[in-house]
Design an enzyme around this catalytic site. Sequence first.
Site, PDB file in Angstrom:
ATOM      1  N   ILE A  25       0.838  -1.210   0.000  1.00  0.00           N
ATOM      2  CA  ILE A  25       0.000   0.000   0.000  1.00  0.00           C
ATOM      3  C   ILE A  25       0.870   1.256   0.000  1.00  0.00           C
ATOM      4  O   ILE A  25       0.617   2.218  -0.745  1.00  0.00           O
ATOM      5  CB  ILE A  25      -0.955  -0.005   1.220  1.00  0.00           C
ATOM      6  CG1 ILE A  25      -1.969  -1.143   1.077  1.00  0.00           C
ATOM      7  CG2 ILE A  25      -1.672   1.337   1.362  1.00  0.00           C
ATOM      8  CD1 ILE A  25      -2.883  -1.329   2.283  1.00  0.00           C
ATOM      9  N   ALA A  26       1.934   1.246   0.819  1.00  0.00           N
ATOM     10  CA  ALA A  26       2.766   2.451   0.932  1.00  0.00           C
ATOM     11  C   ALA A  26       3.417   2.817  -0.406  1.00  0.00           C
ATOM     12  O   ALA A  26       3.533   4.000  -0.742  1.00  0.00           O
ATOM     13  CB  ALA A  26       3.829   2.248   2.002  1.00  0.00           C
ATOM     14  N   LEU A  75       9.949   0.640  13.464  1.00  0.00           N
ATOM     15  CA  LEU A  75       8.905   1.018  14.427  1.00  0.00           C
ATOM     16  C   LEU A  75       9.233   0.577  15.845  1.00  0.00           C
ATOM     17  O   LEU A  75       8.664   1.083  16.805  1.00  0.00           O
ATOM     18  CB  LEU A  75       7.562   0.396  14.013  1.00  0.00           C
ATOM     19  CG  LEU A  75       6.932   0.935  12.729  1.00  0.00           C
ATOM     20  CD1 LEU A  75       5.729   0.090  12.338  1.00  0.00           C
ATOM     21  CD2 LEU A  75       6.519   2.392  12.920  1.00  0.00           C
ATOM     22  N   ALA A  95       3.167   1.963   7.663  1.00  0.00           N
ATOM     23  CA  ALA A  95       3.893   0.758   8.108  1.00  0.00           C
ATOM     24  C   ALA A  95       3.276   0.170   9.367  1.00  0.00           C
ATOM     25  O   ALA A  95       2.856   0.894  10.266  1.00  0.00           O
ATOM     26  CB  ALA A  95       5.354   1.103   8.380  1.00  0.00           C
ATOM     27  N   LYS A 171      -4.003  -3.800  15.285  1.00  0.00           N
ATOM     28  CA  LYS A 171      -4.501  -2.611  14.567  1.00  0.00           C
ATOM     29  C   LYS A 171      -5.486  -1.830  15.447  1.00  0.00           C
ATOM     30  O   LYS A 171      -5.501  -0.604  15.447  1.00  0.00           O
ATOM     31  CB  LYS A 171      -5.175  -3.019  13.248  1.00  0.00           C
ATOM     32  CG  LYS A 171      -4.273  -3.687  12.235  1.00  0.00           C
ATOM     33  CD  LYS A 171      -3.101  -2.830  11.813  1.00  0.00           C
ATOM     34  CE  LYS A 171      -3.471  -1.653  10.936  1.00  0.00           C
ATOM     35  NZ  LYS A 171      -2.258  -0.890  10.508  1.00  0.00           N
TER      36      LYS A 171
HETATM   37  P1  NAP Z   1       3.014  -4.962   3.504  1.00  0.00           P
HETATM   38  O1  NAP Z   1       3.264  -4.949   2.049  1.00  0.00           O
HETATM   39  O2  NAP Z   1       3.424  -6.177   4.284  1.00  0.00           O
HETATM   40  O3  NAP Z   1       3.638  -3.661   4.141  1.00  0.00           O
HETATM   41  C1  NAP Z   1       3.899  -3.523   5.508  1.00  0.00           C
HETATM   42  C2  NAP Z   1       4.912  -2.429   5.676  1.00  0.00           C
HETATM   43  O4  NAP Z   1       5.153  -2.213   7.062  1.00  0.00           O
HETATM   44  C3  NAP Z   1       6.244  -2.795   5.052  1.00  0.00           C
HETATM   45  O5  NAP Z   1       6.773  -1.654   4.455  1.00  0.00           O
HETATM   46  C4  NAP Z   1       7.073  -3.196   6.254  1.00  0.00           C
HETATM   47  O6  NAP Z   1       8.460  -2.977   6.091  1.00  0.00           O
HETATM   48  C5  NAP Z   1       6.536  -2.244   7.287  1.00  0.00           C
HETATM   49  N1  NAP Z   1       6.851  -2.711   8.623  1.00  0.00           N
HETATM   50  C6  NAP Z   1       6.437  -3.839   9.244  1.00  0.00           C
HETATM   51  N2  NAP Z   1       6.989  -3.918  10.468  1.00  0.00           N
HETATM   52  C7  NAP Z   1       7.767  -2.814  10.604  1.00  0.00           C
HETATM   53  C8  NAP Z   1       8.616  -2.324  11.629  1.00  0.00           C
HETATM   54  N3  NAP Z   1       8.801  -3.001  12.787  1.00  0.00           N
HETATM   55  N4  NAP Z   1       9.269  -1.167  11.432  1.00  0.00           N
HETATM   56  C9  NAP Z   1       9.130  -0.485  10.276  1.00  0.00           C
HETATM   57  N5  NAP Z   1       8.354  -0.898   9.267  1.00  0.00           N
HETATM   58  C10 NAP Z   1       7.682  -2.052   9.429  1.00  0.00           C
HETATM   59  O7  NAP Z   1       1.461  -4.810   3.803  1.00  0.00           O
HETATM   60  P2  NAP Z   1       0.390  -3.753   3.281  1.00  0.00           P
HETATM   61  O8  NAP Z   1      -0.777  -4.558   2.883  1.00  0.00           O
HETATM   62  O9  NAP Z   1       0.965  -2.810   2.327  1.00  0.00           O
HETATM   63  O10 NAP Z   1       0.006  -3.030   4.645  1.00  0.00           O
HETATM   64  C11 NAP Z   1       0.276  -1.654   4.849  1.00  0.00           C
HETATM   65  C12 NAP Z   1      -0.643  -1.121   5.915  1.00  0.00           C
HETATM   66  O11 NAP Z   1      -1.995  -1.284   5.502  1.00  0.00           O
HETATM   67  C13 NAP Z   1      -0.518  -1.803   7.258  1.00  0.00           C
HETATM   68  O12 NAP Z   1      -0.677  -0.843   8.274  1.00  0.00           O
HETATM   69  C14 NAP Z   1      -1.696  -2.769   7.260  1.00  0.00           C
HETATM   70  O13 NAP Z   1      -2.116  -3.079   8.560  1.00  0.00           O
HETATM   71  C15 NAP Z   1      -2.722  -1.923   6.531  1.00  0.00           C
HETATM   72  N6  NAP Z   1      -3.829  -2.665   5.924  1.00  0.00           N
HETATM   73  C16 NAP Z   1      -3.609  -3.550   4.902  1.00  0.00           C
HETATM   74  C17 NAP Z   1      -4.683  -4.221   4.346  1.00  0.00           C
HETATM   75  C18 NAP Z   1      -4.509  -5.188   3.199  1.00  0.00           C
HETATM   76  O14 NAP Z   1      -5.445  -5.919   2.858  1.00  0.00           O
HETATM   77  N7  NAP Z   1      -3.371  -5.200   2.538  1.00  0.00           N
HETATM   78  C19 NAP Z   1      -5.987  -4.010   4.835  1.00  0.00           C
HETATM   79  C20 NAP Z   1      -6.166  -3.108   5.881  1.00  0.00           C
HETATM   80  C21 NAP Z   1      -5.078  -2.442   6.403  1.00  0.00           C
HETATM   81  P3  NAP Z   1       9.439  -4.114   5.488  1.00  0.00           P
HETATM   82  O15 NAP Z   1       9.314  -3.997   3.998  1.00  0.00           O
HETATM   83  O16 NAP Z   1      10.771  -3.718   6.021  1.00  0.00           O
HETATM   84  O17 NAP Z   1       8.948  -5.422   6.022  1.00  0.00           O
END
Ligand code: NAP
Length: 354
Positions: A25-26, A75, A95, A171
Amino acid sequence: MTRTSPRTPDTPRTQVLVTGGSGFIASWCVLALLEAGHDVRTTVRDAGREPALRDSLHAATDFDDARLTVVRADLRADDGWADAVAGCDYVLHVASPTLRTVPDSAEEMVAAARDGVLRVLRAARDAKVRRVVLTSAFGAVGYGHPPRTAPFTEEDWTNLDAAVPPYQRSKTLAERAAWQFVAEEGGGMELAAVHPVAVIGPVLGPDDPPSLRAVRGMLDGAAPMCPPFATSWVDVRDVADLHVRAMTDPAAAGGRWLASAGRSLRLVEVARMLREQCGERAAKVPTRELPLPVARLLSRFEPKLRALRPQLGQDFDATGAKAERLLGWRPRPIGRTLADTADSLLAHGVVRGG
Ligand code: NAP
């Protein structure tokens, strides 16, 4: 090589921090911000991911390389956050620990999410950031409730007195901590929270994000039948767009914003849509749903179904009507998203079709 993106003289020049730029997402948020004319700083945990991130963004749009800076921050530690937010007008805190890696414990997941939010908010307040947009989740809205027919809205909160899995618990606690911090110690800094439902859509590079595992598994033919549950869905590009709206629209401050493209769909309905959209390339996509009692039984032994146990038999229907009405958000139909998701997974070699 330096490339230049179109910037009109009246484009507001703002600096935005996006946390976790290497994530699914980011990375789309970074792209949306660059395309909207903002300068972007983003954090990664592993500095080695910067070249691939830049390459994938350059493949998607034309921008001056100097408008994007990448810094390191985790984080779970204070280091780096003050520098990351310095000079920023806005922060998109995306993140958070996701299902990409299994945490050592539920406590560890909650701590990284909640303490991480507080680290980012504290640093943002000290740096006089105007507004933080927190990527929360449907997981903070619709878990721990009895079955219902009405779709979930921004008024709902996950009930932590029920048995809620670690990710959704992390969350919920992180978002609650964010609202409390801003109310008590925010110093006037604004907060808005975006709550995506199940996010799918194209990848910017050869990544295999956790939220595309269901669609990838269908295309790969990994499971002969679909697990029995229903959820609302949303395109990652529309999630990024809602983050930008939540960042700049005066009406968004102080609000929770569900990112949902419409009514819930059972996985088997999604599978049928994939077949319709992708023809031969979706030849391995299952056509039938696993009966619920069988799925429940198998979930005791089969790891993939075990991970889905909290979802089995559920209907996670959520509406994005508030964002459509008040922020002018217009999510695309999920059929189109499915076609684009499949095309992109095939193009990046994440799945091999046929
Ligand atoms: P993702 O691709 O797994 O991205 C997660 C991101 O968080 C990655 O950049 C990861 O960094 C970072 N991260 C995890 N632990 C961390 C830490 N300790 N310190 C710094 N960075 C950390 O998943 P995503 O789907 O894009 O999720 C992004 C956000 O959207 C999250 O907050 C998630 O809860 C939220 N969200 C996602 C969905 C969905 O269906 N995808 C739905 C609702 C909400 P690394 O690359 O270094 O691991």
